[in-house]
Design an enzyme around this catalytic site. Structure first.
Site, mmCIF file in Angstrom:
data_model
loop_
_atom_site.group_PDB
_atom_site.id
_atom_site.type_symbol
_atom_site.label_atom_id
_atom_site.label_comp_id
_atom_site.label_asym_id
_atom_site.label_seq_id
_atom_site.Cartn_x
_atom_site.Cartn_y
_atom_site.Cartn_z
ATOM 1 N N GLY A 237 83.861 32.651 -23.482
ATOM 2 C CA GLY A 237 85.005 33.394 -24.000
ATOM 3 C C GLY A 237 86.039 33.845 -22.991
ATOM 4 N N GLU A 272 77.777 30.964 -21.187
ATOM 5 C CA GLU A 272 78.204 29.702 -21.835
ATOM 6 C C GLU A 272 79.702 29.480 -21.688
ATOM 7 O OE1 GLU A 272 77.134 30.490 -25.891
ATOM 8 O OE2 GLU A 272 75.005 30.162 -25.568
ATOM 9 N N PRO A 273 80.204 29.302 -20.482
ATOM 10 C CA PRO A 273 81.642 29.132 -20.336
ATOM 11 C C PRO A 273 82.099 27.735 -20.745
ATOM 12 C CG PRO A 273 80.591 28.931 -18.197
ATOM 13 C CD PRO A 273 79.492 29.236 -19.188
ATOM 14 N N GLY A 274 83.223 27.666 -21.416
ATOM 15 C CA GLY A 274 83.812 26.376 -21.767
ATOM 16 C C GLY A 274 85.212 26.312 -21.175
ATOM 17 N N ARG A 275 86.120 27.006 -21.826
ATOM 18 C CA ARG A 275 87.514 27.001 -21.405
ATOM 19 C C ARG A 275 87.699 27.416 -19.938
ATOM 20 N NH1 ARG A 275 91.549 27.834 -25.084
ATOM 21 N NH2 ARG A 275 90.005 28.820 -26.437
ATOM 22 N N ARG A 311 96.044 22.137 -30.094
ATOM 23 C CA ARG A 311 96.106 23.596 -29.893
ATOM 24 C C ARG A 311 97.426 24.239 -30.301
ATOM 25 N NH1 ARG A 311 95.618 26.155 -25.785
ATOM 26 N NH2 ARG A 311 94.330 27.769 -26.662
ATOM 27 N N TYR A 315 96.702 26.835 -33.156
ATOM 28 C CA TYR A 315 96.631 28.242 -32.701
ATOM 29 C C TYR A 315 97.976 28.795 -32.245
ATOM 30 C CZ TYR A 315 91.782 26.627 -31.716
ATOM 31 O OH TYR A 315 90.534 26.079 -31.759
ATOM 32 N N CYS A 341 104.368 12.990 -38.333
ATOM 33 C CA CYS A 341 105.208 13.443 -39.437
ATOM 34 C C CYS A 341 104.718 14.784 -39.971
ATOM 35 C CB CYS A 341 105.245 12.390 -40.525
ATOM 36 S SG CYS A 341 105.888 10.855 -39.868
ATOM 37 N N TYR A 370 89.350 21.888 -24.910
ATOM 38 C CA TYR A 370 89.861 21.864 -26.282
ATOM 39 C C TYR A 370 91.122 21.009 -26.385
ATOM 40 C CZ TYR A 370 86.513 25.639 -26.348
ATOM 41 O OH TYR A 370 85.358 26.370 -26.183
HETATM 42 C C1 LIG Z 1 82.885 27.889 -28.096
HETATM 43 C C2 LIG Z 1 81.682 28.605 -27.641
HETATM 44 C C3 LIG Z 1 81.516 28.896 -26.278
HETATM 45 C C4 LIG Z 1 82.572 28.606 -25.233
HETATM 46 O O1 LIG Z 1 83.694 29.418 -25.412
HETATM 47 P P1 LIG Z 1 84.855 29.404 -24.318
HETATM 48 O O2 LIG Z 1 85.857 30.356 -24.868
HETATM 49 O O3 LIG Z 1 85.371 28.031 -24.241
HETATM 50 O O4 LIG Z 1 84.268 29.869 -23.027
HETATM 51 C C5 LIG Z 1 80.342 29.515 -25.900
HETATM 52 N N1 LIG Z 1 79.380 29.823 -26.797
HETATM 53 C C6 LIG Z 1 79.511 29.550 -28.118
HETATM 54 C C7 LIG Z 1 78.413 29.903 -29.033
HETATM 55 C C8 LIG Z 1 80.660 28.939 -28.582
HETATM 56 O O5 LIG Z 1 80.789 28.684 -29.882
#
Ligand SMILES: *Cc1c(COP(=O)(O)O)cnc(C)c1O
Length: 411
Positions: A237, A272-275, A311, A315, A341, A370
């Site tokens: 997050g 759990e980092p993604g972004r 995105r 968003y 379109c 993303y």
């Molecule tokens: C999407 C998600 C993440 C990653 O979120 P980021 O904002 O990209 O860091 C981690 N845990 C869970 C359960 C998610 O759904």
């Protein structure tokens, strides 16, 4: 990792224009060095002996990206059998994989049980029941953390907030004790912790602080009721700086806050980092097809669209847009739009850029997370290929597929 040398945008030490000449447009371009640097920052602030970084695969599931993270010791947070398969194939061991998501199917659960993943993050009672039955029939208990929804406003975009009581994710904190009691009756379930994830692109620490405090309080309550809580999964997050005036706190401060509140509990932390791992490590490169003089606006119509980068349409996301080759002259105001379109197929409005002409290249910045993963074939446009730049060389890590191949998928 993205910078100008003279007037040319570079990724690491390669000219983006030179790559575009060989790959064609549009394409995603990732910097391996950017990903490694960021992962190292994560392992520095969260020490690996008591924390496991489980990269959120949904942010960017390219196998080469996963392979690079696997090499560095990353775990994975997956949300489907497909992602679980990709993570395993990339060399991430099952012992470092957690499985999140509200809709796990029977076959997805069976696959994960068979592989013996580290943990299921269970999001509802019916899911717990199903998992119990399947675990009993394969004769392997499922290790579980229950995802708790702390009813905290993450103060982010409404479509990426997940920790409010009206969201579909997790179970309400008020019912946690009851559900852990129920889980204790299930012989196929071995609860080992609690998980939380309150949203994405958070740029303030306060909601995290509230969530960590809620997690600590719940740990106390559950332990008092005799439950063994040894894993705390704090989700992802943390936001990135898209250049829109909302900058996130430094990773170091986020980690310090988490550890201050949670370390005293003596649990293994999962992050759990993604972004925040991938976001700034990628760009989308696109070519201007037309400069269209509208009545009120000047449109740069490019060859990437919402089918390649959703995105902005989904968003209202703001992405910085840079010329791949800087031009001379006074800046002008442009709207940068795709060919799809749909009125929503717009990347930016009223952006000041040096004068652009047909055939010029633009880079949509901070699209490593993303971006490509949300690609679709809408309007029958093929997906954008992906390129990974590593130590002075580039590799195509997702091929451009031709029209014939795209059409051949259907009959
Ligand atoms: C999407 C998600 C993440 C990653 O979120 P980021 O904002 O990209 O860091 C981690 N845990 C869970 C359960 C998610 O759904």
């Amino acid at each position: 990792m993205f910078h100008y040398q003279a007037d040319l945008l570079h990724c690491e030490n390669l000219s983006v224009e030179a790559v575009a000449r060989q790959v064609g447009t549009p394409f995603y371009c990732y910097s391996a060095e950017a990903i490694r640097t960021r992962f190292r920052e994560y392992t520095t602030v969260f020490e690996p002996d008591n924390a496991l970084i489980c990269y959120a695969v949904k942010a960017n599931s390219n196998p080469s990206v996963l392979g690079l993270l696997a090499e560095m010791g990353s775990g994975a947070d997956v949300v489907s059998a497909g992602e679980l398969h990709s993570a395993l194939a990339a060399g991430i061991p099952a012992s470092k994989i957690v499985f999140s998501g509200v809709g796990k199917t029977v076959s997805e659960m069976n696959f994960a049980l068979e592989r013996g993943i580290f943990q299921f993050n269970v999001e509802s009672e019916p899911e717990l029941e199903r998992l119990n039955q399947l675990a009993l029939s394969v004769g392997k208990p499922a290790r579980v953390s229950i995802r708790v929804n702390p009813d905290i406003d993450a103060r982010t975009h409404r479509k990426i907030t997940t920790g409010k009581s009206e969201n579909k994710f997790g179970i309400p904190a008020s019912r946690a004790i009851e559900i852990y009691e129920q889980a204790r009756q299930f012989k196929g379930i071995e609860t080992q912790g609690i998980s939380m994830h309150i949203g994405s692109q958070l740029t303030r620490l306060r909601p995290f602080e509230q969530a960590f405090n809620a997690l600590a309080a719940l740990t106390g309550q559950l332990r008092a009721a005799g439950h063994d809580i040894r894993v705390l999964d704090i989700g992802g997050g943390l936001g990135i700086d898209y250049g829109d005036g909302h900058s996130p706190p430094p990773l170091e401060r986020y980690a310090r806050l988490a550890r201050q509140i949670l370390d005293p509990l003596g649990c293994r932390l999962i992050i759990e980092p993604g972004r925040s791992l991938l976001g700034t490590a990628g760009i989308l490169v696109t070519e201007i097809q037309y400069v269209k003089q509208g009545q009120e606006r000047t449109f740069l119509i490019v060859d990437a669209g919402m089918n390649h980068l959703l995105r902005p349409a989904l968003y209202d996301a703001w992405h910085d847009i840079l010329p791949v080759r800087k031009t001379q002259g006074k800046t002008l105001e442009y709207d940068v739009v795709g060919p799809i379109c749909e009125t929503g197929d717009s990347f930016a409005t009223k952006r000041r850029l040096s004068p652009m002409t047909q055939g010029d290249l633009l880079a949509v910045m901070n699209t490593g997370a993303y971006g490509a993963v949300m690609g679709s074939f809408y309007n029958s446009h093929p997906l954008a290929p992906e390129v990974l730049i590593d130590q002075g060389e580039f590799r195509i890590v997702r091929k451009r597929i031709g029209l014939a191949q795209m059409i051949a998928m259907d009959s």
